[in-house]
Design a protein around this motif. Sequence first.
Motif, PDB file in Angstrom:
ATOM      1  N   ALA A  58       0.814  -1.069   0.011  1.00 19.59           N
ATOM      2  CA  ALA A  58      -0.317   0.289  -0.057  1.00 19.59           C
ATOM      3  C   ALA A  58       0.774   0.960   0.077  1.00 19.59           C
ATOM      4  O   ALA A  58       2.266   0.919   0.336  1.00 19.59           O
ATOM      5  CB  ALA A  58      -1.036  -0.197   1.079  1.00 19.59           C
ATOM      6  N   SER A  59       0.466   2.353  -0.863  1.00 21.71           N
ATOM      7  CA  SER A  59       0.539   3.927  -0.200  1.00 21.71           C
ATOM      8  C   SER A  59       1.597   4.048   0.825  1.00 21.71           C
ATOM      9  O   SER A  59       0.603   4.028   2.082  1.00 21.71           O
ATOM     10  CB  SER A  59       0.352   5.128  -0.934  1.00 21.71           C
ATOM     11  OG  SER A  59       1.023   5.971  -0.490  1.00 21.71           O
ATOM     12  N   ALA A  60       2.882   4.473   1.278  1.00 27.69           N
ATOM     13  CA  ALA A  60       2.954   5.224   2.275  1.00 27.69           C
ATOM     14  C   ALA A  60       2.834   6.881   2.733  1.00 27.69           C
ATOM     15  O   ALA A  60       3.224   6.719   3.198  1.00 27.69           O
ATOM     16  CB  ALA A  60       4.617   4.741   2.436  1.00 27.69           C
ATOM     17  N   SER A  61       2.210   7.296   1.470  1.00 26.59           N
ATOM     18  CA  SER A  61       2.241   8.682   1.782  1.00 26.59           C
ATOM     19  C   SER A  61       1.055   8.568   2.745  1.00 26.59           C
ATOM     20  O   SER A  61      -0.180   7.918   2.587  1.00 26.59           O
ATOM     21  CB  SER A  61       1.576   8.524   0.750  1.00 26.59           C
ATOM     22  OG  SER A  61       2.684   9.214  -0.586  1.00 26.59           O
ATOM     23  N   PRO A  62       0.714  10.213   2.906  1.00 26.06           N
ATOM     24  CA  PRO A  62      -0.203  10.194   4.301  1.00 26.06           C
ATOM     25  C   PRO A  62      -1.518  10.523   3.954  1.00 26.06           C
ATOM     26  O   PRO A  62      -1.895  10.820   2.401  1.00 26.06           O
ATOM     27  CB  PRO A  62       0.707  11.853   4.911  1.00 26.06           C
ATOM     28  CG  PRO A  62       1.381  12.216   3.712  1.00 26.06           C
ATOM     29  CD  PRO A  62       2.049  10.793   3.518  1.00 26.06           C
ATOM     30  N   ASP A  63      -2.453  10.123   4.136  1.00 28.22           N
ATOM     31  CA  ASP A  63      -3.289  10.201   3.770  1.00 28.22           C
ATOM     32  C   ASP A  63      -4.020  10.959   3.452  1.00 28.22           C
ATOM     33  O   ASP A  63      -4.036  12.238   4.068  1.00 28.22           O
ATOM     34  CB  ASP A  63      -4.676   9.441   4.463  1.00 28.22           C
ATOM     35  CG  ASP A  63      -5.096   9.062   5.838  1.00 28.22           C
ATOM     36  OD1 ASP A  63      -4.788  10.802   6.651  1.00 28.22           O
ATOM     37  OD2 ASP A  63      -5.423   8.760   6.769  1.00 28.22           O
ATOM     38  N   GLY A  64      -5.310  11.755   2.978  1.00 29.97           N
ATOM     39  CA  GLY A  64      -5.957  12.749   2.639  1.00 29.97           C
ATOM     40  C   GLY A  64      -5.693  13.892   3.727  1.00 29.97           C
ATOM     41  O   GLY A  64      -5.679  15.162   3.968  1.00 29.97           O
ATOM     42  N   LEU A  65      -6.401  13.278   5.485  1.00 26.64           N
ATOM     43  CA  LEU A  65      -6.594  14.490   6.500  1.00 26.64           C
ATOM     44  C   LEU A  65      -5.374  14.776   6.933  1.00 26.64           C
ATOM     45  O   LEU A  65      -4.401  15.803   7.184  1.00 26.64           O
ATOM     46  CB  LEU A  65      -7.040  13.641   7.737  1.00 26.64           C
ATOM     47  CG  LEU A  65      -7.590  14.106   9.132  1.00 26.64           C
ATOM     48  CD1 LEU A  65      -7.973  16.069   8.790  1.00 26.64           C
ATOM     49  CD2 LEU A  65      -8.123  13.185   9.586  1.00 26.64           C
ATOM     50  N   GLU A  66      -4.402  13.628   6.945  1.00 26.45           N
ATOM     51  CA  GLU A  66      -3.018  13.740   7.387  1.00 26.45           C
ATOM     52  C   GLU A  66      -1.803  14.829   6.473  1.00 26.45           C
ATOM     53  O   GLU A  66      -1.284  15.592   6.944  1.00 26.45           O
ATOM     54  CB  GLU A  66      -1.948  12.316   8.116  1.00 26.45           C
ATOM     55  CG  GLU A  66      -2.288  11.272   9.199  1.00 26.45           C
ATOM     56  CD  GLU A  66      -1.570  10.204   8.725  1.00 26.45           C
ATOM     57  OE1 GLU A  66      -1.321   9.321   9.516  1.00 26.45           O
ATOM     58  OE2 GLU A  66      -1.829   9.751   6.912  1.00 26.45           O
ATOM     59  N   LYS A  67      -2.257  14.590   5.239  1.00 22.94           N
ATOM     60  CA  LYS A  67      -2.046  15.372   4.091  1.00 22.94           C
ATOM     61  C   LYS A  67      -2.366  16.720   4.830  1.00 22.94           C
ATOM     62  O   LYS A  67      -1.306  18.212   4.637  1.00 22.94           O
ATOM     63  CB  LYS A  67      -1.913  15.114   2.943  1.00 22.94           C
ATOM     64  CG  LYS A  67      -1.722  16.108   2.161  1.00 22.94           C
ATOM     65  CD  LYS A  67       0.408  15.754   2.286  1.00 22.94           C
ATOM     66  CE  LYS A  67       1.085  16.728   0.764  1.00 22.94           C
ATOM     67  NZ  LYS A  67       2.301  16.936   1.149  1.00 22.94           N
ATOM     68  N   VAL A  68      -3.121  16.935   4.793  1.00 25.95           N
ATOM     69  CA  VAL A  68      -4.246  18.391   4.603  1.00 25.95           C
ATOM     70  C   VAL A  68      -3.811  19.104   5.997  1.00 25.95           C
ATOM     71  O   VAL A  68      -3.280  20.210   6.098  1.00 25.95           O
ATOM     72  CB  VAL A  68      -5.916  18.394   4.724  1.00 25.95           C
ATOM     73  CG1 VAL A  68      -6.095  19.914   5.577  1.00 25.95           C
ATOM     74  CG2 VAL A  68      -5.733  17.867   3.085  1.00 25.95           C
ATOM     75  N   ALA A  69      -3.380  18.466   7.251  1.00 24.83           N
ATOM     76  CA  ALA A  69      -3.315  18.552   8.545  1.00 24.83           C
ATOM     77  C   ALA A  69      -1.979  19.345   8.631  1.00 24.83           C
ATOM     78  O   ALA A  69      -1.503  20.458   8.842  1.00 24.83           O
ATOM     79  CB  ALA A  69      -3.677  17.855   9.666  1.00 24.83           C
ATOM     80  N   LYS A  70      -0.635  18.286   7.989  1.00 24.92           N
ATOM     81  CA  LYS A  70       0.055  18.818   8.077  1.00 24.92           C
ATOM     82  C   LYS A  70       0.433  19.791   7.222  1.00 24.92           C
ATOM     83  O   LYS A  70       1.533  21.743   6.943  1.00 24.92           O
ATOM     84  CB  LYS A  70       1.212  17.957   6.897  1.00 24.92           C
ATOM     85  CG  LYS A  70       2.739  17.753   7.083  1.00 24.92           C
ATOM     86  CD  LYS A  70       3.750  16.946   6.962  1.00 24.92           C
ATOM     87  CE  LYS A  70       4.817  17.364   7.127  1.00 24.92           C
ATOM     88  NZ  LYS A  70       5.560  16.339   6.672  1.00 24.92           N
ATOM     89  N   ASP A  71      -0.289  20.424   5.476  1.00 26.25           N
ATOM     90  CA  ASP A  71      -0.216  21.425   4.886  1.00 26.25           C
ATOM     91  C   ASP A  71      -0.892  22.581   5.849  1.00 26.25           C
ATOM     92  O   ASP A  71       0.053  24.111   5.204  1.00 26.25           O
ATOM     93  CB  ASP A  71      -0.267  20.974   3.418  1.00 26.25           C
ATOM     94  CG  ASP A  71       0.056  20.612   2.722  1.00 26.25           C
ATOM     95  OD1 ASP A  71       1.592  20.118   3.310  1.00 26.25           O
ATOM     96  OD2 ASP A  71      -0.413  19.899   1.824  1.00 26.25           O
ATOM     97  N   GLN A  72      -1.735  22.803   6.034  1.00 24.91           N
ATOM     98  CA  GLN A  72      -2.067  23.676   6.971  1.00 24.91           C
ATOM     99  C   GLN A  72      -2.068  24.151   8.333  1.00 24.91           C
ATOM    100  O   GLN A  72      -2.616  24.713   8.708  1.00 24.91           O
ATOM    101  CB  GLN A  72      -3.435  23.367   6.539  1.00 24.91           C
ATOM    102  CG  GLN A  72      -4.649  23.139   5.368  1.00 24.91           C
ATOM    103  CD  GLN A  72      -3.683  24.440   4.079  1.00 24.91           C
ATOM    104  OE1 GLN A  72      -4.364  25.485   4.725  1.00 24.91           O
ATOM    105  NE2 GLN A  72      -3.584  24.241   3.059  1.00 24.91           N
ATOM    106  N   GLY A  73      -1.094  22.959   8.977  1.00 20.78           N
ATOM    107  CA  GLY A  73      -0.734  23.437  10.223  1.00 20.78           C
ATOM    108  C   GLY A  73      -1.603  23.252  11.367  1.00 20.78           C
ATOM    109  O   GLY A  73      -1.444  23.679  12.494  1.00 20.78           O
ATOM    110  N   ILE A  74      -3.202  22.124  11.192  1.00 19.54           N
ATOM    111  CA  ILE A  74      -3.986  21.764  12.476  1.00 19.54           C
ATOM    112  C   ILE A  74      -3.664  20.300  13.172  1.00 19.54           C
ATOM    113  O   ILE A  74      -4.411  20.298  13.883  1.00 19.54           O
ATOM    114  CB  ILE A  74      -5.518  21.594  11.339  1.00 19.54           C
ATOM    115  CG1 ILE A  74      -5.100  20.450  10.834  1.00 19.54           C
ATOM    116  CG2 ILE A  74      -6.014  23.075  10.790  1.00 19.54           C
ATOM    117  CD1 ILE A  74      -6.778  19.774   9.758  1.00 19.54           C
ATOM    118  N   ASP A  75      -2.090  20.356  13.090  1.00 18.95           N
ATOM    119  CA  ASP A  75      -2.049  19.236  13.523  1.00 18.95           C
ATOM    120  C   ASP A  75      -0.936  19.372  14.754  1.00 18.95           C
ATOM    121  O   ASP A  75       0.156  19.253  15.330  1.00 18.95           O
ATOM    122  CB  ASP A  75      -1.138  18.249  12.762  1.00 18.95           C
ATOM    123  CG  ASP A  75      -0.159  18.609  11.851  1.00 18.95           C
ATOM    124  OD1 ASP A  75       0.409  19.936  11.948  1.00 18.95           O
ATOM    125  OD2 ASP A  75       1.152  17.874  11.477  1.00 18.95           O
TER     126      ASP A  75
END
Length: 346
Positions: free
Chosen positions: A265-282
């Motif tokens: 399977a893909s090791a890339s972050p899923d949609g929420l993880e990616k958005v959270a990292k890019d937008q700083g909500i994590d």
Amino acid sequence: MHVPDGFINAPVSAVTGVVAAGAIAVSLRGARRELDEKTAPLAGLVAAFIFAVQMLNFPVAAGTSGHLLGGALAAILVGPFTGVLCVSVVLLMQGILFADGGLTALGVNITDMAIVTTVVSYAVFRGLVKVLPRKKRSITVAAFVSALLSVPAAAVAFTLIYALGGTTDVPITKVATAMIGVHVLIGIGEATITALTVGAVIAVRPDLVHGARGLQQRLKLRVGGDLVDAPAPAVPVAARTSRRKVWAVGLVTSLLLAGFVSFYASASPDGLEKVAKDQGIDQNTKKHHAADSPLAGYGVKDISDARISGGLAGVIGVGVTVVAGTGIFWAVRRRRTAGISPSQVA
């Protein structure tokens, strides 16, 4: 789209917990009407299959992946009330055993991934079935469209929850645009998996698919000037696929997906993880309460080989989920049977 601890504040998390508990209580009552001797075992298998397929992240954009949510698939196969319970069982197993999805955020995840996806997808599905031709292909088409729409609906639901209780100061418009955009793409994968699975079950045992009930119109015969239902044509025994065979094939498929295919399977972050990292909500993400679990991160502690560790964790997850799910659904089914009075049977 598993929300970790720390994304949503305590008050809103508590409210979603109450919403989730209420929905589960309603679903337990509703599932008694949906489950019978044929579908009760299937419901536990559906939960295990969803667990397995959720391990198969697929790429949707540069550096981003997605995975099945499962609400549409569960609702169409075993009914909307039972579907909510199926996805909730999966989320509970993932949170407790695999540290996937925060425990304090369990209400958020059930509300978003179990309730919203199931309600939206089944409403769309029933609407399409009413207007499409009464054919097996129509069920598959309706399954595709309903699953496709359920994923961005879940993204919208998360955005609203974040607007009410997000712990970081990020403009809601940015969160909404990013979440909905990537989850429209993930919805295509969800729709494809859902349609293929529903189509495969309909091909061998359409009577096991909740959404396909009443698919075949009864023929009418004119007797003495009146139209009456013609007897249903008997299906030769040799042409039937037994429920046990369907269940066994489904379980083996789930074990293979979780135990072997998941390694690729893909090791890339899923949609929420990616958005959270890019937008700083994590920024306020907290350590998971089960981070030290022997199965945390979908691997078995102290097994260094990643292929063996991940595969064994997947097999354990499927096994635990099918046992827990089947036990719950059999208990619900037995309560329905126990509630039927002798006069009702007669």
